[in-house]
Structures are given as structure tokens and as C-alpha cells.
Design a protein around this motif. Structure first.
Motif, PDB file in Angstrom:
ATOM      1  N   PRO A  17      69.377 -58.644 -28.422  1.00 47.65           N
ATOM      2  CA  PRO A  17      69.648 -57.824 -27.300  1.00 47.65           C
ATOM      3  C   PRO A  17      69.342 -56.346 -27.361  1.00 47.65           C
ATOM      4  O   PRO A  17      69.371 -55.541 -26.894  1.00 47.65           O
ATOM      5  CB  PRO A  17      71.166 -58.083 -27.118  1.00 47.65           C
ATOM      6  CG  PRO A  17      71.444 -59.243 -27.898  1.00 47.65           C
ATOM      7  CD  PRO A  17      70.625 -59.460 -28.925  1.00 47.65           C
ATOM      8  N   HIS A  18      69.282 -55.895 -28.944  1.00 48.28           N
ATOM      9  CA  HIS A  18      69.095 -54.641 -29.285  1.00 48.28           C
ATOM     10  C   HIS A  18      67.889 -54.193 -29.734  1.00 48.28           C
ATOM     11  O   HIS A  18      67.744 -53.263 -30.579  1.00 48.28           O
ATOM     12  CB  HIS A  18      70.118 -54.544 -30.508  1.00 48.28           C
ATOM     13  CG  HIS A  18      71.553 -54.742 -30.189  1.00 48.28           C
ATOM     14  ND1 HIS A  18      72.219 -54.372 -29.015  1.00 48.28           N
ATOM     15  CD2 HIS A  18      72.272 -55.714 -30.761  1.00 48.28           C
ATOM     16  CE1 HIS A  18      73.455 -55.127 -28.978  1.00 48.28           C
ATOM     17  NE2 HIS A  18      73.569 -55.818 -29.905  1.00 48.28           N
ATOM     18  N   VAL A  19      66.723 -55.187 -29.461  1.00 53.97           N
ATOM     19  CA  VAL A  19      65.579 -54.770 -29.290  1.00 53.97           C
ATOM     20  C   VAL A  19      64.942 -54.775 -27.999  1.00 53.97           C
ATOM     21  O   VAL A  19      64.591 -55.572 -27.302  1.00 53.97           O
ATOM     22  CB  VAL A  19      64.569 -55.966 -30.090  1.00 53.97           C
ATOM     23  CG1 VAL A  19      63.273 -55.781 -30.414  1.00 53.97           C
ATOM     24  CG2 VAL A  19      65.425 -56.002 -31.651  1.00 53.97           C
ATOM     25  N   LEU A  20      64.589 -53.498 -27.535  1.00 57.05           N
ATOM     26  CA  LEU A  20      63.869 -53.292 -26.183  1.00 57.05           C
ATOM     27  C   LEU A  20      62.462 -53.320 -26.268  1.00 57.05           C
ATOM     28  O   LEU A  20      61.921 -52.657 -27.105  1.00 57.05           O
ATOM     29  CB  LEU A  20      64.451 -51.944 -25.879  1.00 57.05           C
ATOM     30  CG  LEU A  20      65.959 -51.691 -26.037  1.00 57.05           C
ATOM     31  CD1 LEU A  20      66.289 -50.241 -25.581  1.00 57.05           C
ATOM     32  CD2 LEU A  20      66.905 -52.972 -25.286  1.00 57.05           C
ATOM     33  N   VAL A  21      61.888 -54.436 -25.406  1.00 57.28           N
ATOM     34  CA  VAL A  21      60.526 -54.475 -25.483  1.00 57.28           C
ATOM     35  C   VAL A  21      60.048 -53.995 -24.137  1.00 57.28           C
ATOM     36  O   VAL A  21      58.847 -53.540 -23.841  1.00 57.28           O
ATOM     37  CB  VAL A  21      59.874 -55.858 -25.819  1.00 57.28           C
ATOM     38  CG1 VAL A  21      58.700 -55.984 -25.942  1.00 57.28           C
ATOM     39  CG2 VAL A  21      60.977 -56.312 -27.041  1.00 57.28           C
ATOM     40  N   ASP A  22      60.618 -54.245 -23.147  1.00 59.89           N
ATOM     41  CA  ASP A  22      60.308 -54.062 -21.556  1.00 59.89           C
ATOM     42  C   ASP A  22      59.763 -52.695 -21.400  1.00 59.89           C
ATOM     43  O   ASP A  22      60.659 -51.723 -21.790  1.00 59.89           O
ATOM     44  CB  ASP A  22      61.617 -54.391 -20.712  1.00 59.89           C
ATOM     45  CG  ASP A  22      61.240 -55.387 -19.638  1.00 59.89           C
ATOM     46  OD1 ASP A  22      60.705 -56.502 -20.170  1.00 59.89           O
ATOM     47  OD2 ASP A  22      61.643 -55.243 -18.509  1.00 59.89           O
ATOM     48  N   ALA A  23      58.814 -52.448 -20.821  1.00 65.43           N
ATOM     49  CA  ALA A  23      58.050 -51.237 -20.511  1.00 65.43           C
ATOM     50  C   ALA A  23      59.270 -49.971 -19.825  1.00 65.43           C
ATOM     51  O   ALA A  23      59.658 -49.142 -20.440  1.00 65.43           O
ATOM     52  CB  ALA A  23      56.952 -50.982 -19.796  1.00 65.43           C
ATOM     53  N   ASP A  24      59.799 -50.677 -18.731  1.00 62.02           N
ATOM     54  CA  ASP A  24      60.752 -49.601 -17.946  1.00 62.02           C
ATOM     55  C   ASP A  24      62.102 -49.723 -19.003  1.00 62.02           C
ATOM     56  O   ASP A  24      62.806 -48.358 -18.902  1.00 62.02           O
ATOM     57  CB  ASP A  24      60.800 -50.010 -16.814  1.00 62.02           C
ATOM     58  CG  ASP A  24      61.285 -51.342 -16.345  1.00 62.02           C
ATOM     59  OD1 ASP A  24      61.243 -51.877 -15.367  1.00 62.02           O
ATOM     60  OD2 ASP A  24      61.755 -51.921 -17.488  1.00 62.02           O
ATOM     61  N   ARG A  26      62.060 -49.380 -22.318  1.00 62.29           N
ATOM     62  CA  ARG A  26      61.769 -48.358 -23.506  1.00 62.29           C
ATOM     63  C   ARG A  26      61.370 -46.929 -22.787  1.00 62.29           C
ATOM     64  O   ARG A  26      61.692 -46.140 -23.488  1.00 62.29           O
ATOM     65  CB  ARG A  26      60.215 -48.863 -23.850  1.00 62.29           C
ATOM     66  CG  ARG A  26      60.226 -50.267 -24.602  1.00 62.29           C
ATOM     67  CD  ARG A  26      58.991 -50.559 -25.337  1.00 62.29           C
ATOM     68  NE  ARG A  26      57.903 -49.759 -24.754  1.00 62.29           N
ATOM     69  CZ  ARG A  26      56.934 -50.453 -24.176  1.00 62.29           C
ATOM     70  NH1 ARG A  26      56.863 -51.760 -24.304  1.00 62.29           N
ATOM     71  NH2 ARG A  26      55.859 -49.736 -23.734  1.00 62.29           N
ATOM     72  N   ALA A  27      61.229 -46.702 -21.756  1.00 64.49           N
ATOM     73  CA  ALA A  27      60.703 -45.452 -20.999  1.00 64.49           C
ATOM     74  C   ALA A  27      61.633 -44.314 -21.215  1.00 64.49           C
ATOM     75  O   ALA A  27      60.909 -43.392 -21.955  1.00 64.49           O
ATOM     76  CB  ALA A  27      60.162 -45.576 -19.570  1.00 64.49           C
ATOM     77  N   SER A  40      53.852 -44.414 -26.742  1.00 65.47           N
ATOM     78  CA  SER A  40      54.370 -45.704 -26.330  1.00 65.47           C
ATOM     79  C   SER A  40      54.758 -46.468 -27.832  1.00 65.47           C
ATOM     80  O   SER A  40      54.219 -46.196 -28.607  1.00 65.47           O
ATOM     81  CB  SER A  40      52.924 -46.420 -25.923  1.00 65.47           C
ATOM     82  OG  SER A  40      53.236 -47.878 -25.821  1.00 65.47           O
ATOM     83  N   ALA A  41      55.916 -47.011 -27.321  1.00 64.00           N
ATOM     84  CA  ALA A  41      56.555 -47.800 -28.702  1.00 64.00           C
ATOM     85  C   ALA A  41      56.285 -49.235 -28.444  1.00 64.00           C
ATOM     86  O   ALA A  41      56.387 -49.743 -27.583  1.00 64.00           O
ATOM     87  CB  ALA A  41      57.859 -47.406 -28.346  1.00 64.00           C
ATOM     88  N   ALA A  42      56.163 -49.872 -29.778  1.00 64.76           N
ATOM     89  CA  ALA A  42      56.173 -51.169 -29.592  1.00 64.76           C
ATOM     90  C   ALA A  42      57.118 -51.857 -29.317  1.00 64.76           C
ATOM     91  O   ALA A  42      57.547 -52.775 -28.618  1.00 64.76           O
ATOM     92  CB  ALA A  42      55.621 -51.679 -30.988  1.00 64.76           C
ATOM     93  N   GLY A  78      58.673 -32.627 -30.299  1.00 65.89           N
ATOM     94  CA  GLY A  78      57.813 -33.530 -30.168  1.00 65.89           C
ATOM     95  C   GLY A  78      58.262 -34.326 -31.318  1.00 65.89           C
ATOM     96  O   GLY A  78      57.388 -35.371 -31.582  1.00 65.89           O
ATOM     97  N   ALA A  79      59.171 -34.400 -31.888  1.00 66.56           N
ATOM     98  CA  ALA A  79      59.441 -35.470 -33.249  1.00 66.56           C
ATOM     99  C   ALA A  79      60.177 -36.467 -33.105  1.00 66.56           C
ATOM    100  O   ALA A  79      60.664 -37.190 -33.774  1.00 66.56           O
ATOM    101  CB  ALA A  79      60.002 -34.493 -34.393  1.00 66.56           C
ATOM    102  N   SER A  80      60.873 -36.877 -31.523  1.00 65.94           N
ATOM    103  CA  SER A  80      61.834 -37.758 -31.414  1.00 65.94           C
ATOM    104  C   SER A  80      61.342 -38.923 -30.803  1.00 65.94           C
ATOM    105  O   SER A  80      62.209 -39.848 -30.234  1.00 65.94           O
ATOM    106  CB  SER A  80      63.012 -37.076 -30.962  1.00 65.94           C
ATOM    107  OG  SER A  80      62.646 -36.314 -29.574  1.00 65.94           O
ATOM    108  N   VAL A  81      59.981 -38.747 -30.263  1.00 62.06           N
ATOM    109  CA  VAL A  81      59.380 -39.799 -29.422  1.00 62.06           C
ATOM    110  C   VAL A  81      58.063 -40.375 -29.995  1.00 62.06           C
ATOM    111  O   VAL A  81      57.609 -39.565 -30.992  1.00 62.06           O
ATOM    112  CB  VAL A  81      59.039 -39.262 -27.928  1.00 62.06           C
ATOM    113  CG1 VAL A  81      60.468 -38.794 -27.427  1.00 62.06           C
ATOM    114  CG2 VAL A  81      58.214 -37.905 -28.034  1.00 62.06           C
TER     115      VAL A  81
END
Ligand code: S2G
Ligand code: ZN
Length: 455
Positions: A17-24, A26-27, A40-42, A78-81
Motif C-alpha cells: 500500500p505504500h508503493v505508489l505506481v499509479d500516474a495520478d 504519483r503526480a 517522472s518517477a517509476a 528542483g532537488a525534491s522531484v
């Protein structure tokens, strides 16, 4: 759909539950607060403990993924995304679920706070115990302890209490290889070996992932008095600071605004100025056990101030503080600003401001404001049609030419990594690279932040 080996390993490490994969889903983790940086994050993973952070880092190492540590995502460089240029899959490691606050040690006035604790929550816990967190800035309800330590954040109280570095009495962090370093003795004197907590403070997530901080609190000083003083120029503002500084041991904040910024804020919040129009304005706040209003008024008198708006009640002070604190919001409402955060020695500050205003032409509107007491100026440029890096180059070179730094409190991040040489010598950068390659040989941690990738 079968998860990739990386996502499967992250799920083993932190729980599905704590691994977010869905694009929206993660957004929100993939774009920064100023909307100037995104990638973009894997996956976004939200571990709960240092042990889980360790397992996540090992999983990323095994699967060749880069790690972007993230607290409140209030960073401005720009270092947190995720990076837009990074070839490897990127995993945002969010501290959002690490929000435990420990007991206060009454002997040392220290309190343990996990990386995901917001500054506001930390301040409330301190206040309820009659103590003070001694760091404050407008993003307090989102910025988190981990990011504040990792970036050695400053804010409006640094003029009296120093930056985050002074608050970190110890910390726990997970290194790139998954090893957990915990130095939480809280002993003031403990010089057994290199100071690893000090090395990690200000390292911007590039040497280790901070998971907990032992925060050094200070006694609360509730009697506060605040003055808003109109002045004729930045050099008058500096002269006022010098004049009040020697008379006011209770000085707790000293902020600078210029007329452009104040006008934007007044319009944005729909109110009028409590003082006459001037080229610049200084906010001076004193905090003591007993009401410092007299001391403040006497100091202003001695400094030759004839008109100021003064408040020593909470509502009155908040009305004046919002004129400064809502600069970011008011500027953001007027456009997407190009933001710079420099530090300049006080005796060069006025010359620096003049040079910036003279150099920024072709429609660019520089809004100058910041922490006068520590020479930390925020240069926000609106309406610029010049390319952003030419504004960077111009302002950062001017800061360096005036004996200043390219980053006073926001960090270097990705935004200013290419300009590090303006503030650090070749030798210093070589030592930083030696440390980086020793602790993170595969450059897994926050690649591109602070140190440019080797070309
Ligand atoms: C401030 C906030 C960020 C910015 O207001 O002191 O650090 O530059 C800044 O708008
Ligand atoms: Zn600031």
C-alpha cells in the motif's frame, strides 16, 4: 499487470500500500511547489521506519534505480522531484509517513523528531512544553524536519538562533548502501571522530537519507514587539540594522522589503500600508521574557527613526508579519517568478541590490526581499523574457563579485549545481566529490543535486 522487479522489491521493502505506481497518485510527488521542476518517477515509496528506508535503498541499488528523497516538497531548487534528464528509473522516497515526535529531554531541551514531521508540528510540540523550535519560515505547515536538516534551512529567526545546523543535536540517516548511521547521544561535547551529523546537514539528500533528527529547542520568549520602519534605501536599512543591533540583545528577526514587493502584497491581500510609502522597509522584532516594547522604541529613537508602525499584541504583529510572509504568494500570483536566494556581506548588500536593479533590464522586474539580519536576499524576477540561466548567471555572478554566496538558505539543488564554482573553490569541490564518491559511489542519491554529474 505484473509489477516490474523494482516495484516488487519496493513492495517487499515498504509494503504494497505504500508503493505508489499509479500516474495520478504519483503526480503530486513529481512536480515541485513552484511548478518549475518536474519529472517522472517509476514509483513513489512511503516507508515508515529507518529499517524500511534501508530496505528501499537496497532494493533501488539492486535494480539500478536512483533515489529522490522528499519531505514536504517545498524545496525551491528542483532537488525534491524526479529529474527530467535522469536515464535510470527514479524512486521518490517520501518521508510523509515518518511523523513520530519523541519526548522532550528536560535536561538538554532536546526532542527527537522523525524526518516527516512538519516544522509547524515541531513548533507546536515545543510551545506546548514552554519551549521554542527557534527556526521559522512561511512554509512551516508543509516543510519537514528531514528536508530542513538536509538543506540547512534558515528562515526569519536565523539572525538570533542560527540555521537548522544549530538545531541538529544528532540525527539518524540511511546511507546509499542501506547502512543506518545513528548518532543521537545529544551530548554537547562528543568529539569522538568525524562529525557525521554535521556532514549530513546541508548535504541535500546526496550523502544519506535523514530519517530522524534530535532537535535542540530553546526556552520560549513570549513577549514580542515588532516594528515596521520605512527607510530611504537599502543602505539606510543596513544602517538601521547596525544601529538597533547594538542596543537590542533581544533582536529576534530583522527582515527587508522593497517597495515593489510590498506594493504587490498590499494589492494581493487588498489592504493599505500602515506606514508612509518608501523605497524600502525594515521589520525589526524583539523577543524577551518581559515586554521589549520600550527597549525597541528606545532603540528606534536612538537610531533616529521618526515614524514606524509598532505592535506588541499578537493580532497587530500578525498584520505586520503578513506583509512580509505573503511575498512568495503575492509574487507567485503575479506570474511565475525566477527565484534566487543569495547571501551578501551586509557592507556590500546595498551595492549588490543597485547592481542587480541596474543589470536586470528588458522588462525584467526584480522583487528584492529577505532576511536583512543575515544578509540573505531573495531576488525574485518577474516578467523576464531573458532566458532563465542568463538571469541566474547575472545575479549569481553579482553575488559572488560582492563577496557573497549563490545559496544562503534554499540550497544548491539542481537549479544551481552548475554555478557551485562561483561560491566554492576547485579544491573544495574536489573534496566534496571525494566524499560523494566514497559514500555514494553509484551516485544513487539525488543525482544532479548539489554536484553536477561528471561529464
Ligand atoms: C522567504 C521563501 C521562498 C521564496 O520568504 O524568506 O525563503 O523565495 C523565502 O519565495
Ligand atoms: Zn527566506
Amino acid at each position: 499487470v505484473t509489477p516490474s522487479p523494482l516495484v516488487a522489491a519496493l513492495r517487499d521493502a515498504a509494503g504494497e500500500p505504500h508503493v505508489l505506481v499509479d500516474a495520478d497518485v504519483r503526480a503530486p510527488y513529481e512536480i515541485d511547489w513552484t511548478r518549475r521542476w518536474s519529472g517522472s518517477a517509476a514509483a513513489v515509496v512511503r516507508p515508515r521506519t529507518a529499517g524500511e528506508v534501508s530496505a528501499v535503498l537496497r532494493a533501488c541499488a539492486e535494480h539500478g534505480a536512483a533515489v529522490i528523497p522528499q519531505g514536504g516538497n517545498t524545496g525551491l531548487v528542483g532537488a525534491s522531484v524526479p529529474r527530467s534528464q535522469e536515464p535510470r528509473p527514479q524512486v521518490v522516497l517520501s518521508a510523509a509517513r515518518m511523523t513520530t515526535i519523541g519526548e522532550i529531554d528536560r535536561a538538554t531541551l532536546q526532542m527527537r523528531a522523525e524526518a516527516g514531521v512538519t516544522l509547524g508540528a515541531l513548533q507546536a510540540a515545543a510551545r506546548s512544553a514552554g519551549l521554542d523550535a527557534a527556526v521559522d519560515f512561511a512554509a512551516r505547515d508543509s516543510a519537514t524536519v528531514g528536508g530542513i536538516a538536509a538543506c540547512d534551512a534558515g528562515g526569519i529567526r536565523a539572525v538570533r538562533h542560527g540555521t537548522a545546523r544549530m538545531r541538529v543535536a544528532g540525527l539518524e540517516a540511511v546511507m546509499a548502501d542501506g547502512s543506518v548511521v545513528c548518532r543521537m547521544s545529544g551530548l554537547l561535547k562528543d568529539n569522538a571522530g568525524y562529525d557525521l551529523p554535521a556532514l549530513l546537514v546541508g548535504s541535500e539528500g546526496t550523502l544519506g537519507v535523514i530519517t530522524s533528527v534530535l532537535w535542540q529547542l530553546v526556552p520560549r520568549r513570549d513577549a514580542r514587539a515588532l516594528a515596521l520602519v520605512p527607510v530611504g534605501s537599502v543602505s539606510d536599512a543596513v544602517a538601521l540594522l547596525v544601529a538597533v543591533r547594538q542596543h537590542l540583545p533581544s533582536l529576534d528577526a530583522c527582515e527587508l522589503m522593497t517597495d515593489e514587493g510590498l506594493a504587490l502584497v498590499l494589492e494581493h491581500i487588498g489592504t493599505t500600508s500602515p506606514v508612509r510609502r518608501a523605497a524600502a522597509y525594515v521589520l525589526v522584532e524583539c523577543a524577551a521574557r518581559a515586554d521589549p516594547l520600550e527597549a525597541l522604541a528606545a532603540a528606534l529613537d536612538a537610531a533616529g527613526v521618526t515614524d514606524a508602525a509598532i505592535a506588541d499584541d499578537t493580532a497587530g504583529r500578525e498584520r505586520l508579519w503578513q506583509l512580509r510572509e505573503r511575498h512568495t504568494e503575492a509574487i507567485g500570483a503575479a506570474g511565475i517568478p525566477h527565484k534566487l536566494d543569495v547571501g551578501v556581506p551586509l557592507d556590500r548588500l546595498a551595492a549588490f541590490c543597485d547592481a542587480v536593479q541596474a543589470a536586470l533590464t528588458d522588462g525584467a522586474r526584480p522583487i528584492l526581499f529577505g532576511h536583512l539580519g543575515d544578509g540573505n536576499l531573495h531576488v525574485n524576477v518577474l516578467g523576464h523574457d531573458a532566458a532563465e540561466e542568463s538571469i541566474d548567471e547575472l545575479v549569481l555572478r553579482l553575488a559572488a563579485q560582492h563577496g557573497g554566496t549563490i545559496s544562503a538558505e534554499h540550497g544548491v539543488g539542481v537549479a544551481k549545481a552548475r554555478w557551485l564554482h562561483l561560491s566554492r573553490t576547485r579544491e573544495e569541490i574536489a573534496v566534496m566529490r571525494a566524499i560523494k564518491s566514497a559514500l555514494d559511489p553509484e551516485c544513487v542519491l539525488n543525482p544532479g543535486a548539489l554536484l553536477q554529474p561528471r561529464t
